[in-house]
Design a protein around this motif. Structure first.
Motif, PDB file in Angstrom:
ATOM      1  N   GLN A  98     -12.059 -56.757 -24.592  1.00 17.90           N
ATOM      2  CA  GLN A  98     -13.072 -55.887 -23.997  1.00 17.90           C
ATOM      3  C   GLN A  98     -12.591 -55.369 -22.647  1.00 17.90           C
ATOM      4  O   GLN A  98     -11.973 -56.107 -21.876  1.00 17.90           O
ATOM      5  N   TRP A  99     -12.899 -54.126 -22.383  1.00 15.89           N
ATOM      6  CA  TRP A  99     -12.582 -53.563 -21.077  1.00 15.89           C
ATOM      7  C   TRP A  99     -13.678 -53.970 -20.081  1.00 15.89           C
ATOM      8  O   TRP A  99     -14.864 -53.820 -20.372  1.00 15.89           O
ATOM      9  N   ILE A 100     -13.242 -54.483 -18.939  1.00 19.46           N
ATOM     10  CA  ILE A 100     -14.190 -54.834 -17.883  1.00 19.46           C
ATOM     11  C   ILE A 100     -13.663 -54.305 -16.556  1.00 19.46           C
ATOM     12  O   ILE A 100     -12.466 -54.065 -16.400  1.00 19.46           O
ATOM     13  N   GLN A 101     -14.579 -54.110 -15.633  1.00 20.14           N
ATOM     14  CA  GLN A 101     -14.182 -53.682 -14.287  1.00 20.14           C
ATOM     15  C   GLN A 101     -14.019 -54.913 -13.409  1.00 20.14           C
ATOM     16  O   GLN A 101     -14.881 -55.799 -13.414  1.00 20.14           O
ATOM     17  N   VAL A 102     -12.909 -54.937 -12.680  1.00 23.40           N
ATOM     18  CA  VAL A 102     -12.665 -56.035 -11.751  1.00 23.40           C
ATOM     19  C   VAL A 102     -12.453 -55.444 -10.359  1.00 23.40           C
ATOM     20  O   VAL A 102     -11.967 -54.308 -10.216  1.00 23.40           O
ATOM     21  N   PRO A 103     -12.810 -56.188  -9.324  1.00 28.19           N
ATOM     22  CA  PRO A 103     -12.606 -55.686  -7.970  1.00 28.19           C
ATOM     23  C   PRO A 103     -11.116 -55.608  -7.642  1.00 28.19           C
ATOM     24  O   PRO A 103     -10.316 -56.401  -8.120  1.00 28.19           O
ATOM     25  N   THR A 104     -10.778 -54.629  -6.858  1.00 31.00           N
ATOM     26  CA  THR A 104      -9.391 -54.437  -6.439  1.00 31.00           C
ATOM     27  C   THR A 104      -9.387 -53.733  -5.099  1.00 31.00           C
ATOM     28  O   THR A 104     -10.437 -53.364  -4.564  1.00 31.00           O
ATOM     29  N   TYR A 105      -8.220 -53.552  -4.560  1.00 25.85           N
ATOM     30  CA  TYR A 105      -8.061 -52.758  -3.339  1.00 25.85           C
ATOM     31  C   TYR A 105      -7.202 -51.541  -3.656  1.00 25.85           C
ATOM     32  O   TYR A 105      -6.260 -51.625  -4.430  1.00 25.85           O
ATOM     33  N   GLU A 106      -7.552 -50.433  -3.060  1.00 24.93           N
ATOM     34  CA  GLU A 106      -6.780 -49.206  -3.187  1.00 24.93           C
ATOM     35  C   GLU A 106      -6.159 -48.907  -1.836  1.00 24.93           C
ATOM     36  O   GLU A 106      -6.804 -49.057  -0.798  1.00 24.93           O
ATOM     37  N   TYR A 107      -4.910 -48.487  -1.858  1.00 30.05           N
ATOM     38  CA  TYR A 107      -4.174 -48.210  -0.624  1.00 30.05           C
ATOM     39  C   TYR A 107      -4.353 -46.746  -0.250  1.00 30.05           C
ATOM     40  O   TYR A 107      -4.095 -45.857  -1.055  1.00 30.05           O
ATOM     41  N   HIS A 108      -4.821 -46.511   0.952  1.00 30.28           N
ATOM     42  CA  HIS A 108      -5.016 -45.141   1.442  1.00 30.28           C
ATOM     43  C   HIS A 108      -4.649 -45.121   2.929  1.00 30.28           C
ATOM     44  O   HIS A 108      -5.419 -45.557   3.777  1.00 30.28           O
ATOM     45  N   ASP A 109      -3.471 -44.611   3.218  1.00 29.00           N
ATOM     46  CA  ASP A 109      -2.952 -44.605   4.589  1.00 29.00           C
ATOM     47  C   ASP A 109      -3.202 -43.242   5.224  1.00 29.00           C
ATOM     48  O   ASP A 109      -2.658 -42.232   4.781  1.00 29.00           O
ATOM     49  N   THR A 110      -4.025 -43.214   6.268  1.00 32.52           N
ATOM     50  CA  THR A 110      -4.326 -41.950   6.940  1.00 32.52           C
ATOM     51  C   THR A 110      -3.307 -41.636   8.040  1.00 32.52           C
ATOM     52  O   THR A 110      -3.392 -40.582   8.664  1.00 32.52           O
ATOM     53  N   LEU A 111      -2.349 -42.556   8.261  1.00 31.86           N
ATOM     54  CA  LEU A 111      -1.281 -42.335   9.236  1.00 31.86           C
ATOM     55  C   LEU A 111       0.042 -42.754   8.593  1.00 31.86           C
ATOM     56  O   LEU A 111       0.596 -43.801   8.892  1.00 31.86           O
ATOM     57  N   PRO A 112       0.553 -41.947   7.654  1.00 33.21           N
ATOM     58  CA  PRO A 112       1.740 -42.322   6.880  1.00 33.21           C
ATOM     59  C   PRO A 112       3.033 -42.186   7.689  1.00 33.21           C
ATOM     60  O   PRO A 112       3.807 -41.250   7.520  1.00 33.21           O
ATOM     61  N   TYR A 113       3.248 -43.162   8.547  1.00 36.73           N
ATOM     62  CA  TYR A 113       4.386 -43.137   9.465  1.00 36.73           C
ATOM     63  C   TYR A 113       5.470 -44.119   9.052  1.00 36.73           C
ATOM     64  O   TYR A 113       6.359 -44.418   9.810  1.00 36.73           O
ATOM     65  N   GLY A 114       5.378 -44.644   7.850  1.00 43.39           N
ATOM     66  CA  GLY A 114       6.322 -45.653   7.402  1.00 43.39           C
ATOM     67  C   GLY A 114       5.691 -47.032   7.505  1.00 43.39           C
ATOM     68  O   GLY A 114       4.484 -47.165   7.701  1.00 43.39           O
ATOM     69  N   HIS A 115       6.487 -48.048   7.380  1.00 45.61           N
ATOM     70  CA  HIS A 115       5.962 -49.415   7.391  1.00 45.61           C
ATOM     71  C   HIS A 115       6.250 -50.090   8.738  1.00 45.61           C
ATOM     72  O   HIS A 115       5.398 -50.109   9.608  1.00 45.61           O
ATOM     73  N   GLY A 116       7.457 -50.607   8.902  1.00 47.96           N
ATOM     74  CA  GLY A 116       7.795 -51.267  10.155  1.00 47.96           C
ATOM     75  C   GLY A 116       7.693 -50.347  11.357  1.00 47.96           C
ATOM     76  O   GLY A 116       7.196 -50.724  12.420  1.00 47.96           O
ATOM     77  N   GLU A 117       8.121 -49.098  11.173  1.00 46.93           N
ATOM     78  CA  GLU A 117       8.072 -48.155  12.291  1.00 46.93           C
ATOM     79  C   GLU A 117       6.635 -47.852  12.707  1.00 46.93           C
ATOM     80  O   GLU A 117       6.342 -47.626  13.885  1.00 46.93           O
ATOM     81  N   LYS A 118       5.715 -47.871  11.748  1.00 45.07           N
ATOM     82  CA  LYS A 118       4.311 -47.635  12.086  1.00 45.07           C
ATOM     83  C   LYS A 118       3.757 -48.796  12.908  1.00 45.07           C
ATOM     84  O   LYS A 118       2.996 -48.590  13.860  1.00 45.07           O
TER      85      LYS A 118
END
Length: 196
Positions: A111-131
């Motif tokens: 059966q298909w069910i909905q499970v909680p998750t997190y979605e990634y949404h970066d409003t300042l996409p400056y990289g990872h370590g450099e950010k």
């Protein structure tokens, strides 16, 4: 002691650089979700408070790495308690306010069910370590080795040019130490927790 209390205690007792108080104020403000954010959307620390827990795990792993006899005597690596706390506790500030709660569909028992998750949404996409370096630098000045350690903490698993990673590790051994601590926390401490 909660993770938040431990983080604040370490931060206040180890980090005394000009501007560090303002950075902590930001982390504790409603403009930041640092203490509640996950460390990732689906992998290590993908739960509320995961980012905070990961930061503390990296701090513990970095301290342990730097206490090794070979690291101290053969490599002669030695850093101030302040530098250790700064790079470990703050290396992933780039993840603040980037994860939003959502749901996804998974099949369970046919059966298909909905499970909680997190979605990634970066409003300042400056990289990872450099950010992270950029965000910290808005509040306090980093030493060059601290900045390189945070910038290259993903090591060879990041999207950086491998030559730059290798050069950074050679020139700034704290970068290698932080990367090692980050990988240990991610794959051994937090990876095992997720797979239990």
């Amino acid at each position: 002691m909660t993770n938040k209390e431990r983080f604040i205690e370490i931060y206040k007792s180890k980090i005394h650089r000009e501007g560090s108080d303002k950075l902590l104020e930001f982390l504790m403000s409603r403009n930041s979700d640092f203490f509640e954010a996950p460390a990732s959307a689906r992998f290590h620390g993908s739960y509320e408070g995961g980012l905070l827990e990961h930061s503390l795990n990296v701090y513990d792993c970095l301290q342990d790495y730097l206490l090794r006899e070979r690291v101290q005597q053969t490599y002669q690596l030695s850093y101030s308690e302040e530098s250790i706390a700064i790079v470990a506790l703050l290396h992933d500030l780039c993840k603040i306010n980037c994860y939003k709660k959502g749901t996804r569909n998974v099949k369970e028992n046919g059966q298909w069910i909905q499970v909680p998750t997190y979605e990634y949404h970066d409003t300042l996409p400056y990289g990872h370590g450099e950010k992270s370096v950029y965000m910290i630098s808005g509040y306090m000045r980093l030493k060059r080795e601290e900045a390189f350690a945070i910038r290259y903490h993903m090591g060879f698993s990041g999207s950086e040019d491998a030559r730059n990673v290798g050069a950074a590790f050679e020139m700034f051994p704290l970068a290698f130490a932080l990367s090692t601590a980050d990988m240990e926390a991610t794959y051994f401490i937090e990876g095992k927790k997720q797979n239990l």
